[in-house]
Write a protein that holds these residues in place. Structure first.
Motif, PDB file in Angstrom:
ATOM      1  N   SER A  41       0.971  -1.212   0.025  1.00  0.00           N
ATOM      2  CA  SER A  41       0.194  -0.039   0.104  1.00  0.00           C
ATOM      3  C   SER A  41       0.847   1.392  -0.089  1.00  0.00           C
ATOM      4  CB  SER A  41      -0.844   0.225   1.345  1.00  0.00           C
ATOM      5  OG  SER A  41      -0.160   0.220   2.374  1.00  0.00           O
TER       6      SER A  41
ATOM      7  N   LYS B 154       1.600   9.787  -7.270  1.00  0.00           N
ATOM      8  CA  LYS B 154       0.261   9.130  -7.760  1.00  0.00           C
ATOM      9  C   LYS B 154      -0.153   9.855  -9.040  1.00  0.00           C
ATOM     10  CE  LYS B 154      -4.577   8.644  -6.478  1.00  0.00           C
ATOM     11  NZ  LYS B 154      -5.762   9.267  -5.455  1.00  0.00           N
TER      12      LYS B 154
ATOM     13  N   ALA C 227      -5.432  11.392 -13.426  1.00  0.00           N
ATOM     14  CA  ALA C 227      -6.135  10.677 -14.532  1.00  0.00           C
ATOM     15  C   ALA C 227      -5.765  11.341 -15.913  1.00  0.00           C
ATOM     16  CB  ALA C 227      -7.581  10.993 -14.155  1.00  0.00           C
TER      17      ALA C 227
ATOM     18  N   ASP D  46      -8.921   4.146 -25.447  1.00  0.00           N
ATOM     19  CA  ASP D  46      -7.649   3.938 -24.407  1.00  0.00           C
ATOM     20  C   ASP D  46      -6.293   3.855 -25.110  1.00  0.00           C
ATOM     21  OD1 ASP D  46      -9.220   3.580 -21.951  1.00  0.00           O
ATOM     22  OD2 ASP D  46      -9.530   1.612 -22.273  1.00  0.00           O
TER      23      ASP D  46
ATOM     24  N   LYS E  77       1.404  -0.471  -9.921  1.00  0.00           N
ATOM     25  CA  LYS E  77      -0.338  -0.404  -9.723  1.00  0.00           C
ATOM     26  C   LYS E  77      -0.381  -0.934  -8.625  1.00  0.00           C
ATOM     27  CE  LYS E  77      -4.459  -1.025 -12.027  1.00  0.00           C
ATOM     28  NZ  LYS E  77      -5.078  -1.196 -13.382  1.00  0.00           N
TER      29      LYS E  77
ATOM     30  N   GLY F   1      -3.574  -1.668  -6.311  1.00  0.00           N
ATOM     31  CA  GLY F   1      -5.026  -1.763  -6.155  1.00  0.00           C
ATOM     32  C   GLY F   1      -5.559  -1.206  -7.420  1.00  0.00           C
ATOM     33  N   THR F   2      -6.343   0.060  -7.539  1.00  0.00           N
ATOM     34  CA  THR F   2      -6.792   0.371  -8.944  1.00  0.00           C
ATOM     35  C   THR F   2      -6.051   1.712  -9.078  1.00  0.00           C
ATOM     36  OG1 THR F   2      -8.382   1.724  -7.710  1.00  0.00           O
ATOM     37  CG2 THR F   2      -8.975  -0.540  -8.543  1.00  0.00           C
ATOM     38  N   GLU F   3      -5.337   2.019  -8.201  1.00  0.00           N
ATOM     39  CA  GLU F   3      -4.387   3.320  -8.357  1.00  0.00           C
ATOM     40  C   GLU F   3      -3.084   3.138  -9.069  1.00  0.00           C
ATOM     41  OE1 GLU F   3      -5.717   6.348  -7.541  1.00  0.00           O
ATOM     42  OE2 GLU F   3      -7.347   5.441  -6.608  1.00  0.00           O
ATOM     43  N   GLU F   4      -2.756   4.204  -9.818  1.00  0.00           N
ATOM     44  CA  GLU F   4      -1.489   4.071 -10.653  1.00  0.00           C
ATOM     45  C   GLU F   4      -0.796   5.305 -10.156  1.00  0.00           C
ATOM     46  OE1 GLU F   4      -1.570   3.962 -14.705  1.00  0.00           O
ATOM     47  OE2 GLU F   4      -3.238   3.034 -14.975  1.00  0.00           O
TER      48      GLU F   4
END
Length: 103
Positions: free
Chosen positions: A7, A21, A24, A37, A84, A86-89
């Protein structure tokens, strides 16, 4: 092989590395067209979430990083290592790859 749970709070960059982080990417163009994409470019702006202790000088002392946690930064397009969680890059960069702090 043991699974490792990572994490943001467990990642501590070393030396002059910075953990950013990624913001988007744009979903549509200025003209209103939606981008698939495959046509989206890799974002170059992100928020600093962790910083290493700083670069070590020749005399053994540490050089303080010029940025701080929470800064929005602009970084080189192909710099760093993509991570990456989880869902965060995120991107793990060297401080020298950061071009500017965005106000």
């Amino acid at each position: 092989m043991a699974a490792v749970s990572l994490s943001v709070s467990t990642v501590k960059p070393l030396g002059d590395r910075v953990f950013v982080k990624v913001s988007a990417s744009e979903e549509k163009t200025a003209g209103g067209l939606y981008l698939p994409d495959t046509a989206k470019e890799k974002p170059q702006v992100g928020e600093v979430v962790a910083i290493g202790p700083g670069k070590r000088n020749d005399d053994g002392s540490r050089q303080e990083p010029e940025i701080k946690i929470g800064d929005k930064v602009l970084y080189s397009k192909y710099a760093g290592t993509d991570v990456k969680l989880g869902t965060e890059e995120y991107v793990l960069l060297s401080e020298k790859d950061i071009l500017a702090v965005v106000a």
